[in-house]
Write an enzyme that holds these catalytic residues in place. Structure first.
Site, mmCIF file in Angstrom:
data_model
loop_
_atom_site.group_PDB
_atom_site.id
_atom_site.type_symbol
_atom_site.label_atom_id
_atom_site.label_comp_id
_atom_site.label_asym_id
_atom_site.label_seq_id
_atom_site.Cartn_x
_atom_site.Cartn_y
_atom_site.Cartn_z
ATOM 1 N N THR A 71 0.994 -1.101 -0.017
ATOM 2 C CA THR A 71 -0.118 0.197 -0.057
ATOM 3 C C THR A 71 0.668 1.122 0.115
ATOM 4 O OG1 THR A 71 -0.323 -0.101 2.415
ATOM 5 C CG2 THR A 71 -1.991 -1.039 1.017
ATOM 6 N N LYS A 83 -3.449 0.439 13.617
ATOM 7 C CA LYS A 83 -2.308 0.452 12.719
ATOM 8 C C LYS A 83 -1.340 1.648 12.451
ATOM 9 C CE LYS A 83 1.071 -1.102 10.784
ATOM 10 N NZ LYS A 83 2.158 -1.861 11.332
ATOM 11 N N CYS A 104 7.689 1.693 6.251
ATOM 12 C CA CYS A 104 6.304 1.755 6.895
ATOM 13 C C CYS A 104 6.102 3.137 7.463
ATOM 14 C CB CYS A 104 6.327 0.736 8.022
ATOM 15 S SG CYS A 104 5.980 -0.936 7.265
ATOM 16 N N LYS A 152 17.721 -0.031 8.873
ATOM 17 C CA LYS A 152 17.834 -0.281 10.079
ATOM 18 C C LYS A 152 18.746 -1.592 10.003
ATOM 19 C CE LYS A 152 14.597 -3.046 12.124
ATOM 20 N NZ LYS A 152 13.256 -3.232 12.634
#
Ligand SMILES: NC(=O)c1ccc[n+]([C@@H]2O[C@H](COP(=O)([O-])OP(=O)(O)OC[C@H]3O[C@@H](n4cnc5c(N)ncnc54)[C@H](O)[C@@H]3O)[C@@H](O)[C@H]2O)c1
Ligand SMILES: O=c1ccn([C@@H]2O[C@H](COP(=O)(O)OP(=O)(O)O[C@H]3O[C@H](CO)[C@@H](O)[C@H](O)[C@H]3O)[C@@H](O)[C@H]2O)c(=O)[nH]1
Length: 432
Positions: free
Chosen positions: A84, A214, A270, A329
């Protein structure tokens, strides 16, 4: 139970491997033939600790992959783990999930037994009940809530620890609009709850609430990092160590010690896209959220601050500058929205010669920057460099020592608090 999982990326492959390990029969459906072949060969298409073993154990037995949506016909529950991503204005692009929902509908048109479609992707409130349900209805010729059911079950796993996060969740959020969907989803998660330490709570709620939980989770964590970065930037002005400040305030349970590592900011697939998407959706609905806009602004500015610290020590024009860490990360090869991207771009804008190193993410960064130099070790990247910028907190960087001696000028700008201050190098921490 028999589960189909549409989309076999970071989330889809992880949950497929884990659900198979928990005793379900699982089929992954993806449009990418290479991913499908990789899984069927017993290998993992992504770098994620523990996943290779799960796939190797279950592929060919209770785990398989296919490009053929017909496989859904033989299953009871379908999870949608599609991307998405962001549109140019930051709003959510629902194109992948809509296309997949239409394909699921085509199969459900011929299915007589009950079926539950669960949205795993991160989506704006209303997407599951409206866009997904409508897309399935249109191609299946059936009614949501009667002939098939929809639900929303957000995923909170982190990359780099995806398998453990999924198998040991802090919560399981089940967004449903009817008892039958909730019971089916509970049955899917029962084996996980039986083996997970600490009996993770199941939070049963509505579909829209599950969708919003979320975004709230990610927006809160991203804002927490931006707040400690804001405080860290103040600390730097006053010659105060932001990490000591964070350690002390983290002792307060109301604040908690987690997500208080200040530095070059949050990246990944995200936080940036989800903060952008919820800001865009809220704005479109008539509310411009000032806190989230500020969180984004602080984050966008941290790489600039890092480059300005460099400018204070070195004129990088035509100089070799090492960039240590390319993944967003440690523990992953994912470079999506990595802070290394604005850092490298800023160095190129300064006409520096960039020498980049990452233990696993080089290939992915090459798609962003095909023309910079990539070293095969941190030591090689440091050779003859006039400065080093540390962007990812890989453990191996903490062990660097005599390697700094080969630099032309030993200037180290640390964006992650991973290098020890020491004699022989000019050391600058971003917020300490
Ligand atoms: N990556 C994470 O750590 C994470 C964690 C929690 C939630 N999420 C959310 O989960 C969703 C998926 O994220 P991801 O990182 O796994 O994405 P990804 O890009 O890694 O994987 C998506 C997969 O979907 C496949 N795909 C695209 N269109 C398809 C179609 N029509 N039919 C079948 N397969 C198709 C792609 O080939 C790809 O393999 C997103 O909404 C994301 O925000 C991601
Ligand atoms: O104290 C901290 C913690 C993290 N980060 C940065 O924040 C980003 C995101 O880190 P992390 O949350 O560990 O990784 P993700 O895999 O992006 O996971 C986040 O995004 C996922 C996708 O939505 C969610 O499922 C997870 O719960 C959520 O933590 C990375 O760039 C980190 O370097 C910091 O700068 N300081």
């Amino acid at each position: 139970m028999k589960l189909s999982i549409v989309g076999s990326g970071y989330v889809g492959t992880t949950i497929a491997g884990c659900f198979a390990d928990l005793g379900h029969e699982v089929v992954n459906v993806d449009i990418d033939e290479e991913i499908v072949e990789t899984i069927n060969a017993g290998e993992s298409p992504i770098h994620e600790p523990g996943l290779e073993e799960l796939i190797a154990t279950h592929a060919g037995e209770t785990l398989s992959a296919t490009t053929d949506y017909e496989a859904i016909h033989e299953t009871d529950v379908t999870f949608l783990a599609l991307p998405t991503p962001s549109n140019e204005d930051g709003s959510i692009d629902t194109g992948y999930i809509e296309a997949a929902a239409q394909s699921v509908g085509e199969v459900l048109a011929e299915k007589e037994t009950p079926h539950l479609v669960v949205v795993k992707s991160t989506v704006i409130p209303g997407t599951t009940e409206e866009l997904v349900a409508n897309a399935i209805e249109s191609t299946a010729g059936k009614r949501a809530g009667e002939d098939f059911h929809v639900a929303m079950n957000p995923e909170f796993l982190r990359e780099g620890s995806a398998v453990t996060d999924f198998l040991e969740p802090h919560k399981i959020v089940l967004g449903t609009q009817d008892a039958s969907a909730r019971e089916t989803l509970e049955a899917v998660y029962d084996p996980l709850r039986e083996q997970a330490p600490g009996d993770p709570p199941v939070f049963a709620t509505g579909i829209r609430e599950a969708e919003m939980i979320k975004y709230a989770n990610n927006a809160f964590l991203a804002s927490k990092i931006s707040l400690i970065n804001d405080i860290g930037n103040i600390c730097k002005e006053f010659d105060v160590d932001a990490y000591e400040v964070a350690e002390a305030i983290g002792l307060d349970d109301r604040i908690s010690e987690q997500f208080l590592r200040s530095g070059v900011g949050w990246g990944g697939s995200c936080f940036p896209k989800d903060v952008d998407a919820i800001i865009a959706a809220a704005t479109q609905a008539g509310y411009e959220p000032p806190m989230l806009e500020a969180a984004r602004e602080v984050n966008d500015h941290q790489p600039t601050r890092m480059l300005e610290l460099l400018d204070g020590h070195v004129d990088s024009t035509d100089k070799r500058v090492a960039v240590l860490g390319l993944a967003f990360k440690p523990g992953t090869d994912d470079t999506r929205n990595s802070r290394a991207i604005p850092i490298i771009q800023g160095l190129l804008d300064r006409d520096a010669t960039v020498v980049a190193y990452d233990p696993v993410a080089t290939a992915n960064m090459q798609t962003h920057f095909p023309d910079i130099e990539y070293a095969d070790s941190a030591a090689r990247a440091l050779e003859d460099a006039s400065a080093a910028l540390v962007v990812t907190d890989w453990d191996e960087f903490a062990a660097l020592d005599t390697e700094f001696e080969s630099m032309a000028e030993p200037v180290v700008i640390d964006g992650r608090r991973i290098i020890e201050r020491r004699e022989g190098i000019v050391y600058e921490g971003l917020t300490w």
